[in-house]
Write a protein that holds these residues in place. Structure first.
Motif, PDB file in Angstrom:
ATOM      1  N   THR A 158       1.385   3.334  -1.927  1.00  0.00           N
ATOM      2  CA  THR A 158       0.494   3.380  -0.759  1.00  0.00           C
ATOM      3  C   THR A 158       1.274   3.174   0.523  1.00  0.00           C
ATOM      4  O   THR A 158       1.075   3.899   1.507  1.00  0.00           O
ATOM      5  CB  THR A 158      -0.604   2.307  -0.894  1.00  0.00           C
ATOM      6  OG1 THR A 158      -1.389   2.572  -2.060  1.00  0.00           O
ATOM      7  CG2 THR A 158      -1.506   2.309   0.322  1.00  0.00           C
ATOM      8  N   ASN A 217     -10.807  10.585   6.020  1.00  0.00           N
ATOM      9  CA  ASN A 217     -11.395   9.910   4.864  1.00  0.00           C
ATOM     10  C   ASN A 217     -11.492   8.411   5.061  1.00  0.00           C
ATOM     11  O   ASN A 217     -12.390   7.768   4.511  1.00  0.00           O
ATOM     12  CB  ASN A 217     -10.568  10.203   3.602  1.00  0.00           C
ATOM     13  CG  ASN A 217     -11.178  11.279   2.738  1.00  0.00           C
ATOM     14  OD1 ASN A 217     -12.244  11.102   2.180  1.00  0.00           O
ATOM     15  ND2 ASN A 217     -10.500  12.415   2.651  1.00  0.00           N
ATOM     16  N   LEU A 218     -10.589   7.840   5.842  1.00  0.00           N
ATOM     17  CA  LEU A 218     -10.568   6.400   6.046  1.00  0.00           C
ATOM     18  C   LEU A 218     -11.440   5.949   7.206  1.00  0.00           C
ATOM     19  O   LEU A 218     -11.639   4.750   7.381  1.00  0.00           O
ATOM     20  CB  LEU A 218      -9.125   5.919   6.278  1.00  0.00           C
ATOM     21  CG  LEU A 218      -8.214   5.962   5.046  1.00  0.00           C
ATOM     22  CD1 LEU A 218      -6.808   5.538   5.420  1.00  0.00           C
ATOM     23  CD2 LEU A 218      -8.752   5.057   3.934  1.00  0.00           C
ATOM     24  N   ASN A 268      -3.987  11.062  -2.406  1.00  0.00           N
ATOM     25  CA  ASN A 268      -3.449  11.829  -1.280  1.00  0.00           C
ATOM     26  C   ASN A 268      -2.228  11.158  -0.670  1.00  0.00           C
ATOM     27  O   ASN A 268      -1.259  11.832  -0.292  1.00  0.00           O
ATOM     28  CB  ASN A 268      -4.524  11.999  -0.207  1.00  0.00           C
ATOM     29  CG  ASN A 268      -5.728  12.772  -0.718  1.00  0.00           C
ATOM     30  OD1 ASN A 268      -6.869  12.385  -0.498  1.00  0.00           O
ATOM     31  ND2 ASN A 268      -5.494  13.878  -1.417  1.00  0.00           N
ATOM     32  N   LEU A 269      -2.261   9.828  -0.561  1.00  0.00           N
ATOM     33  CA  LEU A 269      -1.114   9.102  -0.011  1.00  0.00           C
ATOM     34  C   LEU A 269       0.103   9.236  -0.925  1.00  0.00           C
ATOM     35  O   LEU A 269       1.234   9.405  -0.455  1.00  0.00           O
ATOM     36  CB  LEU A 269      -1.462   7.631   0.168  1.00  0.00           C
ATOM     37  CG  LEU A 269      -2.368   7.277   1.349  1.00  0.00           C
ATOM     38  CD1 LEU A 269      -2.840   5.836   1.247  1.00  0.00           C
ATOM     39  CD2 LEU A 269      -1.633   7.506   2.675  1.00  0.00           C
ATOM     40  N   ILE A 291      -6.467  12.329   5.201  1.00  0.00           N
ATOM     41  CA  ILE A 291      -6.442  10.890   4.928  1.00  0.00           C
ATOM     42  C   ILE A 291      -7.069  10.122   6.080  1.00  0.00           C
ATOM     43  O   ILE A 291      -7.859   9.192   5.880  1.00  0.00           O
ATOM     44  CB  ILE A 291      -4.990  10.423   4.682  1.00  0.00           C
ATOM     45  CG1 ILE A 291      -4.484  10.977   3.355  1.00  0.00           C
ATOM     46  CG2 ILE A 291      -4.887   8.904   4.707  1.00  0.00           C
ATOM     47  CD1 ILE A 291      -3.011  10.770   3.127  1.00  0.00           C
ATOM     48  N   HIS A 330      -8.037  14.232  -6.054  1.00  0.00           N
ATOM     49  CA  HIS A 330      -8.643  13.142  -5.278  1.00  0.00           C
ATOM     50  C   HIS A 330      -9.901  12.632  -5.979  1.00  0.00           C
ATOM     51  O   HIS A 330     -10.068  11.424  -6.192  1.00  0.00           O
ATOM     52  CB  HIS A 330      -8.966  13.669  -3.879  1.00  0.00           C
ATOM     53  CG  HIS A 330      -9.730  12.720  -3.012  1.00  0.00           C
ATOM     54  ND1 HIS A 330      -9.189  12.143  -1.879  1.00  0.00           N
ATOM     55  CD2 HIS A 330     -10.999  12.249  -3.080  1.00  0.00           C
ATOM     56  CE1 HIS A 330     -10.084  11.359  -1.312  1.00  0.00           C
ATOM     57  NE2 HIS A 330     -11.202  11.416  -2.022  1.00  0.00           N
ATOM     58  N   GLY A 363      -2.689  17.088   5.039  1.00  0.00           N
ATOM     59  CA  GLY A 363      -2.857  15.900   4.213  1.00  0.00           C
ATOM     60  C   GLY A 363      -3.035  14.643   5.047  1.00  0.00           C
ATOM     61  O   GLY A 363      -3.876  13.791   4.737  1.00  0.00           O
ATOM     62  N   THR A 364      -2.278  14.532   6.129  1.00  0.00           N
ATOM     63  CA  THR A 364      -2.393  13.355   6.988  1.00  0.00           C
ATOM     64  C   THR A 364      -3.740  13.331   7.701  1.00  0.00           C
ATOM     65  O   THR A 364      -4.386  12.280   7.805  1.00  0.00           O
ATOM     66  CB  THR A 364      -1.249  13.341   8.017  1.00  0.00           C
ATOM     67  OG1 THR A 364       0.006  13.336   7.318  1.00  0.00           O
ATOM     68  CG2 THR A 364      -1.333  12.115   8.903  1.00  0.00           C
ATOM     69  N   VAL A 390      -8.138   8.490  -1.825  1.00  0.00           N
ATOM     70  CA  VAL A 390      -7.167   8.462  -0.724  1.00  0.00           C
ATOM     71  C   VAL A 390      -5.786   8.079  -1.253  1.00  0.00           C
ATOM     72  O   VAL A 390      -4.761   8.588  -0.793  1.00  0.00           O
ATOM     73  CB  VAL A 390      -7.623   7.485   0.371  1.00  0.00           C
ATOM     74  CG1 VAL A 390      -6.555   7.307   1.433  1.00  0.00           C
ATOM     75  CG2 VAL A 390      -8.913   7.982   1.008  1.00  0.00           C
ATOM     76  N   TYR A 391      -5.765   7.186  -2.234  1.00  0.00           N
ATOM     77  CA  TYR A 391      -4.494   6.778  -2.831  1.00  0.00           C
ATOM     78  C   TYR A 391      -3.767   7.978  -3.436  1.00  0.00           C
ATOM     79  O   TYR A 391      -2.539   8.111  -3.313  1.00  0.00           O
ATOM     80  CB  TYR A 391      -4.760   5.706  -3.885  1.00  0.00           C
ATOM     81  CG  TYR A 391      -3.585   5.368  -4.768  1.00  0.00           C
ATOM     82  CD1 TYR A 391      -2.381   4.944  -4.220  1.00  0.00           C
ATOM     83  CD2 TYR A 391      -3.686   5.469  -6.154  1.00  0.00           C
ATOM     84  CE1 TYR A 391      -1.304   4.627  -5.034  1.00  0.00           C
ATOM     85  CE2 TYR A 391      -2.629   5.146  -6.969  1.00  0.00           C
ATOM     86  CZ  TYR A 391      -1.436   4.726  -6.411  1.00  0.00           C
ATOM     87  OH  TYR A 391      -0.375   4.419  -7.212  1.00  0.00           O
ATOM     88  N   GLY A 423       2.823   9.247   6.628  1.00  0.00           N
ATOM     89  CA  GLY A 423       1.756   9.630   7.548  1.00  0.00           C
ATOM     90  C   GLY A 423       2.078   9.268   8.987  1.00  0.00           C
ATOM     91  O   GLY A 423       1.799  10.043   9.910  1.00  0.00           O
TER      92      GLY A 423
END
Length: 415
Positions: A162, A301-302, A263-264, A298, A207, A294-295, A260-261, A169
């Motif tokens: 992570t 999503n957060l 994707n990270l 993320i 995901h 991707g960034t 999300v993890y 990112g």
């Protein structure tokens, strides 16, 4: 009690009865919902869910077949300061029996409840703006995936991955212009676009599978995996309803974070391809586009104000249900009547809902202002300031009308 008054002894069956919940029935922890606390009861065998209050959850959690109703009643009196009469026990046991939550259960009744639960899942979440289409037997992929890749959720592995993904990112954000230039100057735009779309869809699927694997690892199971239309996008989804029964807050948050993890964890190898792979050509451009998209994915999503992973993580971290709608209801009550309008909320709930309202205003306020300003500038450049202002007013009225209709429809459905 007056002198000479006879005391009716409790029925003998309260000492003899030792009812037991079926092994697949799980009583979840207390979750804040408005002014009250609710518990969700999940039946793993039928897939049905029941929402109960703290008193019912207290009693159900003690129906283990070893204690009599009299013993449980004594615990209940010590906790809530009131003894249960025989008729109250009859009502509770009747409710549990009607839902086949007690042993032994009638197989025919279990089949009927299973069909009803499946029909309820199939009908929920269907509107012009949201539509779910489950993929048959897709959830069967979760147990083998959990056996092979569940170790990635171990904190010893998950924390470094992570942090590495977050570091990549941040570097993407600092080198945004360079990455965007690599896409613009890259050759073969159509192959690059098609490859980017294909890889993006694979990442979205992974995901959602990540949510399912985390749910399975912590004792639950996903109820659906499929395709979802959420205006204006089509994407995969995974329903992990059992998360509301997890006793540990960390497990509930981790299940929501698992997507999300994934994707990270994908960012570091893509970043390595960008740095040490070919420094020109479509591979270089593809790596740049995947890092940028991707960034951004993320980040969105957060965001806790969108009903995506970040929102559900905050919901589980605060042990709340329907955090957004309940915070909106809390704010409306406060604006109408001031502190008196929210006096019925527990202190903890007041802090949570007020904090979320401030957070939502801090995020959405500037975002809406910038969006309106950008849109006004675009319209003014095409048709002039007066026409732009009229169009914005008409759009605001349309949005207000739609939101009013949506709220009324939701209230009607709730009733």
């Amino acid at each position: 009690m007056t002198v000479g008054e006879e005391v009716t002894p409790p029925p003998a069956w309260l000492d003899e009865a030792r009812p037991r919940l079926r092994p697949g029935v799980v009583v979840g922890p207390g979750l804040t919902k408005g002014t009250s606390t609710v518990h969700f009861v999940a039946d793993g065998e039928t897939g049905a869910y029941l929402q109960v209050g703290p008193r019912e959850a207290f009693l159900m959690s003690r129906l283990d077949g070893t204690r009599s109703l009299t013993e449980i009643g004594a615990e209940y009196a010590g906790r809530f300061g009131k003894r249960l009469a025989a008729e109250h026990w009859g009502q509770l046991l009747g409710l549990l029996g009607s839902r086949a939550l007690l042993e032994p259960a009638d197989p025919a009744q279990l089949d009927l409840l299973r069909e009803k639960a499946e029909a309820a899942r199939g009908s929920e979440g269907r509107s012009a703006l949201l539509w779910r289409m489950p993929i048959p037997r897709a959830t069967d992929l979760v147990p083998p995936a959990a056996r092979r890749f569940g170790w990635l959720l171990n904190p010893v592995v998950a924390v470094p991955l992570t942090l590495a993904g977050l570091a990549v990112g941040v570097l993407v954000g600092l080198n945004w212009a360079t990455l965007y230039a690599a896409i613009e100057q890259g050759p073969a735009r159509w192959p690059l676009t098609l490859a980017g779309i294909a890889i993006t869809w694979v990442m979205i699927a992974l995901h959602e599978l990540g949510h399912g694997v985390a749910c399975h690892r912590y004792g639950g199971r996903p109820t659906q995996i499929g395709l979802m239309w959420r205006f204006p996008l089509v994407a995969f989804y995974c329903k992990v309803d059992d998360v509301v029964t997890f006793r540990t807050t960390r497990h509930r948050v981790a299940t929501s974070f698992a997507g999300v993890y994934v994707n990270l964890a994908a960012l570091p190898p893509i970043g390595a391809l960008w740095l040490w792979g070919p420094q020109a050509g479509w591979v270089h451009s593809l790596a740049a586009s995947l890092l940028l998209f991707g960034t951004v994915a993320i980040f969105f999503n957060l965001l806790p104000v969108l009903q995506l992973d970040g929102y559900h993580m905050l919901e589980h971290a605060t042990s709340t249900v329907h955090l957004q709608s309940e915070a909106a209801r809390f704010t409306a009550a406060f604006l109408r009547r001031g502190p008196a309008g929210v006096s019925g909320y527990p202190r903890r709930a007041r802090w949570i809902y007020a904090g979320y309202a401030v957070l939502a205003a801090a995020v959405l306020g500037p975002a809406i202002f910038l969006l309106v300003r950008l849109w006004f500038g675009t319209l003014a450049g095409l048709w002039g300031p007066a026409a732009a202002a009229l169009i914005l007013i008409a759009e605001a009225a349309a949005v207000a009308a739609f939101l009013t209709w949506a709220v009324r429809r939701r209230r009607s459905a709730a009733r």
